[in-house]
Design a protein around this motif. Structure first.
Motif, short mmCIF file in Angstrom:
data_model
loop_
_atom_site.label_atom_id
_atom_site.label_comp_id
_atom_site.label_asym_id
_atom_site.label_seq_id
_atom_site.Cartn_x
_atom_site.Cartn_y
_atom_site.Cartn_z
N TYR A 4 0.85 -1.18 0.00
CA TYR A 4 0.00 0.00 0.00
C TYR A 4 0.88 1.23 0.00
N LYS A 5 0.33 2.35 -0.47
CA LYS A 5 1.07 3.60 -0.43
C LYS A 5 0.50 4.52 0.65
N TYR A 6 -0.81 4.47 0.82
CA TYR A 6 -1.50 5.30 1.79
C TYR A 6 -2.08 4.43 2.90
N GLY A 7 -2.23 5.01 4.08
CA GLY A 7 -2.82 4.29 5.19
C GLY A 7 -3.48 5.24 6.16
N ILE A 8 -4.21 4.68 7.09
CA ILE A 8 -4.87 5.45 8.14
C ILE A 8 -4.48 4.84 9.47
N ILE A 9 -4.08 5.68 10.42
CA ILE A 9 -3.76 5.23 11.77
C ILE A 9 -4.80 5.80 12.72
N TYR A 10 -5.51 4.91 13.41
CA TYR A 10 -6.48 5.31 14.42
C TYR A 10 -5.84 5.11 15.78
N ILE A 11 -5.85 6.17 16.60
CA ILE A 11 -5.27 6.10 17.94
C ILE A 11 -6.38 6.37 18.94
N ASN A 12 -6.69 5.39 19.78
CA ASN A 12 -7.71 5.53 20.81
C ASN A 12 -6.99 5.48 22.15
N SER A 13 -6.89 6.64 22.81
CA SER A 13 -6.15 6.67 24.06
C SER A 13 -7.09 7.09 25.18
N THR A 14 -7.17 6.25 26.20
CA THR A 14 -8.01 6.52 27.36
C THR A 14 -7.11 6.67 28.58
N PHE A 15 -7.73 6.79 29.74
CA PHE A 15 -6.95 6.92 30.98
C PHE A 15 -6.32 5.59 31.37
N ASN A 16 -6.83 4.47 30.84
CA ASN A 16 -6.34 3.16 31.24
C ASN A 16 -5.52 2.45 30.18
N ASN A 17 -5.67 2.81 28.89
CA ASN A 17 -5.04 2.04 27.83
C ASN A 17 -4.88 2.92 26.60
N THR A 18 -4.03 2.49 25.69
CA THR A 18 -3.87 3.15 24.39
C THR A 18 -3.89 2.06 23.32
N ILE A 19 -4.77 2.22 22.34
CA ILE A 19 -4.90 1.25 21.26
C ILE A 19 -4.66 1.97 19.94
N SER A 20 -3.81 1.40 19.11
CA SER A 20 -3.48 1.99 17.83
C SER A 20 -3.73 0.97 16.73
N THR A 21 -4.43 1.39 15.66
CA THR A 21 -4.81 0.49 14.58
C THR A 21 -4.35 1.08 13.25
N LEU A 22 -3.75 0.24 12.42
CA LEU A 22 -3.33 0.64 11.08
C LEU A 22 -4.28 0.02 10.07
N THR A 23 -4.89 0.84 9.21
CA THR A 23 -5.81 0.34 8.18
C THR A 23 -5.40 0.89 6.83
N ASP A 24 -5.97 0.28 5.77
CA ASP A 24 -5.79 0.87 4.45
C ASP A 24 -6.90 1.91 4.26
N LEU A 25 -6.98 2.48 3.06
CA LEU A 25 -7.94 3.57 2.84
C LEU A 25 -9.39 3.10 2.86
N PHE A 26 -9.62 1.81 2.70
CA PHE A 26 -10.98 1.28 2.72
C PHE A 26 -11.42 0.85 4.11
N GLY A 27 -10.53 0.94 5.11
CA GLY A 27 -10.88 0.57 6.47
C GLY A 27 -10.54 -0.85 6.84
N ASN A 28 -9.86 -1.59 5.98
CA ASN A 28 -9.46 -2.95 6.29
C ASN A 28 -8.25 -2.92 7.21
N THR A 29 -8.35 -3.60 8.34
CA THR A 29 -7.29 -3.57 9.35
C THR A 29 -6.07 -4.33 8.86
N LEU A 30 -4.92 -3.66 8.92
CA LEU A 30 -3.65 -4.29 8.57
C LEU A 30 -2.90 -4.77 9.80
N GLY A 31 -3.14 -4.13 10.94
CA GLY A 31 -2.50 -4.53 12.18
C GLY A 31 -2.88 -3.57 13.29
N TRP A 32 -2.71 -4.02 14.53
CA TRP A 32 -3.03 -3.17 15.67
C TRP A 32 -2.12 -3.51 16.83
#
Length: 117
Positions: A4-32
């Motif tokens: 892939y050339k482009y990607g989206i990184i979603y970062i969900n950070s709360t007071f207890n945990n931090t979750i980071s997800t890498l997806t392609d442009l269509f929203g398919n998860t590549l890893g987290w």
């Protein structure tokens, strides 16, 4: 293996945990990654060191998938928001846009009724 050339990184950070997800442009998860997956347990999951480790891991995952340009969506309140962005940028990934998608209450909760004695 797809590259892939482009990607989206979603970062969900709360007071207890931090979750980071890498997806392609269509929203398919590549890893987290999350703080627990990286190896932090208990109260150490909410530290800035855990956020730093997660951002390094997700950057290496993006580089392995040949992703050079990312959009970043950050959700939540945490200490290490700017730290995460700096580390991703320093790993050689071009950040195209940064969007804060933290939900804000627009009217709040309903108030208690007046106590009658």
């Amino acid at each position: 293996m797809k590259t892939y050339k482009y990607g989206i990184i979603y970062i969900n950070s709360t007071f207890n945990n931090t979750i980071s997800t890498l997806t392609d442009l269509f929203g398919n998860t590549l890893g987290w990654y999350s703080s627990g997956v990286v190896g932090f347990k208990g109260p150490k999951k909410s530290t800035s060191l855990a956020s730093q480790t997660i951002s390094e891991k997700i950057s290496l995952l993006a580089i392995n998938k040949n992703i050079k340009i990312v959009d970043i969506y950050i959700k939540g309140v945490s200490i290490g928001k700017d730290l995460i962005l700096r580390i991703i940028n320093n790993c050689g990934i071009f950040i195209r846009s940064i969007t804060d998608v933290t939900s804000l209450p627009h009217n709040g909760c309903r108030k208690k009724k007046i106590r009658r004695v």
